[in-house]
Design an enzyme around this catalytic site. Structure first.
Site, PDB file in Angstrom:
ATOM      1  N   LYS A  47       0.832  -1.209   0.000  1.00  0.00           N
ATOM      2  CA  LYS A  47       0.000   0.000   0.000  1.00  0.00           C
ATOM      3  C   LYS A  47       0.872   1.266   0.000  1.00  0.00           C
ATOM      4  CE  LYS A  47      -2.161  -1.094   3.809  1.00  0.00           C
ATOM      5  NZ  LYS A  47      -1.428  -2.352   4.147  1.00  0.00           N
ATOM      6  N   ARG A  95      -9.859   0.475   8.822  1.00  0.00           N
ATOM      7  CA  ARG A  95      -9.365  -0.849   9.169  1.00  0.00           C
ATOM      8  C   ARG A  95     -10.410  -1.693   9.881  1.00  0.00           C
ATOM      9  NH1 ARG A  95      -3.594   0.255   8.875  1.00  0.00           N
ATOM     10  NH2 ARG A  95      -2.525  -1.660   9.374  1.00  0.00           N
ATOM     11  N   ARG A 132      11.622  -5.960   5.399  1.00  0.00           N
ATOM     12  CA  ARG A 132      11.539  -4.525   5.110  1.00  0.00           C
ATOM     13  C   ARG A 132      12.559  -3.743   5.949  1.00  0.00           C
ATOM     14  NH1 ARG A 132       5.869  -1.666   5.460  1.00  0.00           N
ATOM     15  NH2 ARG A 132       5.845  -2.723   7.476  1.00  0.00           N
ATOM     16  N   ARG A 188      11.305  -1.566  11.280  1.00  0.00           N
ATOM     17  CA  ARG A 188      10.183  -1.039  12.060  1.00  0.00           C
ATOM     18  C   ARG A 188       9.958  -1.918  13.286  1.00  0.00           C
ATOM     19  NH1 ARG A 188       5.077   0.299   8.191  1.00  0.00           N
ATOM     20  NH2 ARG A 188       3.941  -0.836   9.803  1.00  0.00           N
ATOM     21  N   ARG A 219      -0.441  -8.911  13.444  1.00  0.00           N
ATOM     22  CA  ARG A 219      -1.042  -7.930  12.525  1.00  0.00           C
ATOM     23  C   ARG A 219      -1.872  -8.626  11.455  1.00  0.00           C
ATOM     24  NH1 ARG A 219       4.239  -5.090  10.775  1.00  0.00           N
ATOM     25  NH2 ARG A 219       2.939  -4.010   9.255  1.00  0.00           N
TER      26      ARG A 219
HETATM   27  P1  AP5 Z   1       4.879  -1.666   1.846  1.00  0.00           P
HETATM   28  O1  AP5 Z   1       4.584  -0.899   0.616  1.00  0.00           O
HETATM   29  O2  AP5 Z   1       5.628  -0.990   2.940  1.00  0.00           O
HETATM   30  O3  AP5 Z   1       3.544  -2.378   2.380  1.00  0.00           O
HETATM   31  P2  AP5 Z   1       2.270  -1.791   3.130  1.00  0.00           P
HETATM   32  O4  AP5 Z   1       1.079  -2.450   2.577  1.00  0.00           O
HETATM   33  O5  AP5 Z   1       2.307  -0.306   3.126  1.00  0.00           O
HETATM   34  O6  AP5 Z   1       2.560  -2.393   4.558  1.00  0.00           O
HETATM   35  P3  AP5 Z   1       2.469  -1.760   6.007  1.00  0.00           P
HETATM   36  O7  AP5 Z   1       3.162  -2.731   6.919  1.00  0.00           O
HETATM   37  O8  AP5 Z   1       2.979  -0.357   6.035  1.00  0.00           O
HETATM   38  O9  AP5 Z   1       0.960  -1.780   6.254  1.00  0.00           O
HETATM   39  P4  AP5 Z   1       0.239  -1.864   7.582  1.00  0.00           P
HETATM   40  O10 AP5 Z   1      -1.127  -1.706   7.128  1.00  0.00           O
HETATM   41  O11 AP5 Z   1       0.510  -3.027   8.430  1.00  0.00           O
HETATM   42  O12 AP5 Z   1       0.960  -0.708   8.430  1.00  0.00           O
HETATM   43  P5  AP5 Z   1       0.474   0.732   8.859  1.00  0.00           P
HETATM   44  O13 AP5 Z   1       1.680   1.577   8.859  1.00  0.00           O
HETATM   45  O14 AP5 Z   1      -0.700   1.164   8.074  1.00  0.00           O
HETATM   46  O15 AP5 Z   1       5.705  -2.981   1.387  1.00  0.00           O
HETATM   47  C1  AP5 Z   1       6.148  -3.930   2.365  1.00  0.00           C
HETATM   48  C2  AP5 Z   1       7.547  -4.456   1.945  1.00  0.00           C
HETATM   49  O16 AP5 Z   1       7.433  -5.183   0.711  1.00  0.00           O
HETATM   50  C3  AP5 Z   1       8.588  -3.370   1.677  1.00  0.00           C
HETATM   51  O17 AP5 Z   1       9.832  -3.821   2.107  1.00  0.00           O
HETATM   52  C4  AP5 Z   1       8.565  -3.196   0.150  1.00  0.00           C
HETATM   53  O18 AP5 Z   1       9.815  -2.765  -0.344  1.00  0.00           O
HETATM   54  C5  AP5 Z   1       8.219  -4.602  -0.320  1.00  0.00           C
HETATM   55  N1  AP5 Z   1       7.387  -4.628  -1.531  1.00  0.00           N
HETATM   56  C6  AP5 Z   1       6.365  -3.787  -1.860  1.00  0.00           C
HETATM   57  N2  AP5 Z   1       5.801  -4.153  -3.033  1.00  0.00           N
HETATM   58  C7  AP5 Z   1       6.485  -5.258  -3.449  1.00  0.00           C
HETATM   59  C8  AP5 Z   1       6.368  -6.100  -4.602  1.00  0.00           C
HETATM   60  N3  AP5 Z   1       5.447  -5.883  -5.555  1.00  0.00           N
HETATM   61  N4  AP5 Z   1       7.235  -7.163  -4.700  1.00  0.00           N
HETATM   62  C9  AP5 Z   1       8.178  -7.385  -3.735  1.00  0.00           C
HETATM   63  N5  AP5 Z   1       8.323  -6.619  -2.639  1.00  0.00           N
HETATM   64  C10 AP5 Z   1       7.486  -5.560  -2.497  1.00  0.00           C
HETATM   65  O19 AP5 Z   1      -0.032   0.488  10.344  1.00  0.00           O
HETATM   66  C11 AP5 Z   1       0.845   0.189  11.405  1.00  0.00           C
HETATM   67  C12 AP5 Z   1       0.088   0.150  12.719  1.00  0.00           C
HETATM   68  O20 AP5 Z   1      -0.496   1.432  12.992  1.00  0.00           O
HETATM   69  C13 AP5 Z   1      -1.094  -0.811  12.798  1.00  0.00           C
HETATM   70  O21 AP5 Z   1      -0.681  -2.110  13.133  1.00  0.00           O
HETATM   71  C14 AP5 Z   1      -1.955  -0.144  13.884  1.00  0.00           C
HETATM   72  O22 AP5 Z   1      -1.440  -0.413  15.166  1.00  0.00           O
HETATM   73  C15 AP5 Z   1      -1.781   1.308  13.595  1.00  0.00           C
HETATM   74  N6  AP5 Z   1      -2.818   1.819  12.658  1.00  0.00           N
HETATM   75  C16 AP5 Z   1      -2.589   2.325  11.416  1.00  0.00           C
HETATM   76  N7  AP5 Z   1      -3.752   2.687  10.834  1.00  0.00           N
HETATM   77  C17 AP5 Z   1      -4.743   2.394  11.732  1.00  0.00           C
HETATM   78  C18 AP5 Z   1      -6.149   2.506  11.694  1.00  0.00           C
HETATM   79  N8  AP5 Z   1      -6.808   2.999  10.636  1.00  0.00           N
HETATM   80  N9  AP5 Z   1      -6.849   2.101  12.790  1.00  0.00           N
HETATM   81  C19 AP5 Z   1      -6.220   1.627  13.870  1.00  0.00           C
HETATM   82  N10 AP5 Z   1      -4.882   1.476  13.961  1.00  0.00           N
HETATM   83  C20 AP5 Z   1      -4.136   1.852  12.898  1.00  0.00           C
END
Ligand code: AP5
Ligand code: ZN
Length: 208
Positions: A13, A85, A119, A152, A163
């Site tokens: 994402k 979410r 990552r 991270r 997660r």
């Molecule tokens: P990346 O692009 O970083 O993936 P992502 O989908 O953004 O993953 P996140 O871990 O950031 O999502 P998340 O939803 O868990 O975390 P968030 O920060 O929102 O890619 C991942 C890896 O793969 C990278 O190394 C990249 O280089 C690689 N990659 C990408 N595309 C690729 C491809 N095509 N092929 C190969 N490799 C690839 O949330 C974190 C925490 O915050 C949550 O757990 C929660 O505690 C809190 N939080 C956030 N939003 C909310 C909400 N709305 N409500 C409640 N709590 C929340």
């Protein structure tokens, strides 16, 4: 366009949101980044860190507030990344914004675990790497700004599994929620980042 990018942790994402912003010049609204920048902020529910480091969701009022504020600056459109979410966040969003399309990045569980545990991120400029799939030129050093890369806090294998469970239980019901509204569009998230972007862009073009 007003895009809601849906998908499990590690689906890409954040990676694809950067492409969307470059292509369309819209706001990137990401609750994850906003919370990470304020992990130790005191809220009525404690610090965001207490939830995030376990892999749990931060309470709805905290994230809803972040999104409402961000939407005020998003007249030209937005890409929502990591929000909503759960159903209650989706219903809240319904009252505050209209969405054109909800692309769902589809990636299998084993691949998600590989992506997240491998990552590495730049604490200075926010660039994202992967030790195997997208390594920096010099191991452990950001190509963009030369800072040392870090893992991270929530990318350890144990927290990653939590997660993914939280996603299955809380976030996955949104697939049906947006399917019923005719907004959901599945995108294969397992190709290379460029392949995924081509599919995603076409999906957005068709919907807007
Ligand atoms: P990346 O692009 O970083 O993936 P992502 O989908 O953004 O993953 P996140 O871990 O950031 O999502 P998340 O939803 O868990 O975390 P968030 O920060 O929102 O890619 C991942 C890896 O793969 C990278 O190394 C990249 O280089 C690689 N990659 C990408 N595309 C690729 C491809 N095509 N092929 C190969 N490799 C690839 O949330 C974190 C925490 O915050 C949550 O757990 C929660 O505690 C809190 N939080 C956030 N939003 C909310 C909400 N709305 N409500 C409640 N709590 C929340
Ligand atoms: Zn950097």
């Amino acid at each position: 366009p007003r895009i809601l990018l849906l998908g499990p942790p590690g689906a890409g994402k954040g990676t694809q949101s950067k492409n969307v912003v470059e292509e369309y010049g819209v706001e990137h609204i990401t609750t994850g980044d906003a919370l990470r920048a304020n992990k130790d902020m005191e809220t009525d529910y404690g610090k965001p860190r207490e939830y995030m480091d376990r892999g749990d969701l931060v309470p709805d009022p905290v994230v809803n507030e972040i999104v409402v504020t961000a939407l005020e600056d998003a007249d030209e459109g937005f890409v929502l990344d990591g929000y909503p979410r759960n159903l209650s966040q989706a219903e809240f969003l319904d009252e505050h914004a209209t969405i054109d399309v909800v692309p769902l990045l589809d990636v299998g569980r084993e691949e998600l675990i590989r992506r997240l545990t491998g990552r590495r991120v730049c604490p200075e400029c926010g660039a994202t790497y992967h030790v195997e799939f997208n390594p920096p030129e010099t191991e452990g050093v950001c190509d963009e700004c030369g800072s040392d890369l870090v893992q991270r806090d929530d990318d350890t294998e144990e927290t990653v599994r939590e997660r993914l469970t939280v996603y299955e239980e809380n976030t996955k019901p949104l697939v049906e929620f947006y399917e019923e509204r005719g907004l959901l569009a599945r995108v294969d998230g397992e190709g290379t980042p460029d392949e995924v972007w081509q599919d995603l862009r076409q999906t957005v073009e068709e919907a807007t």
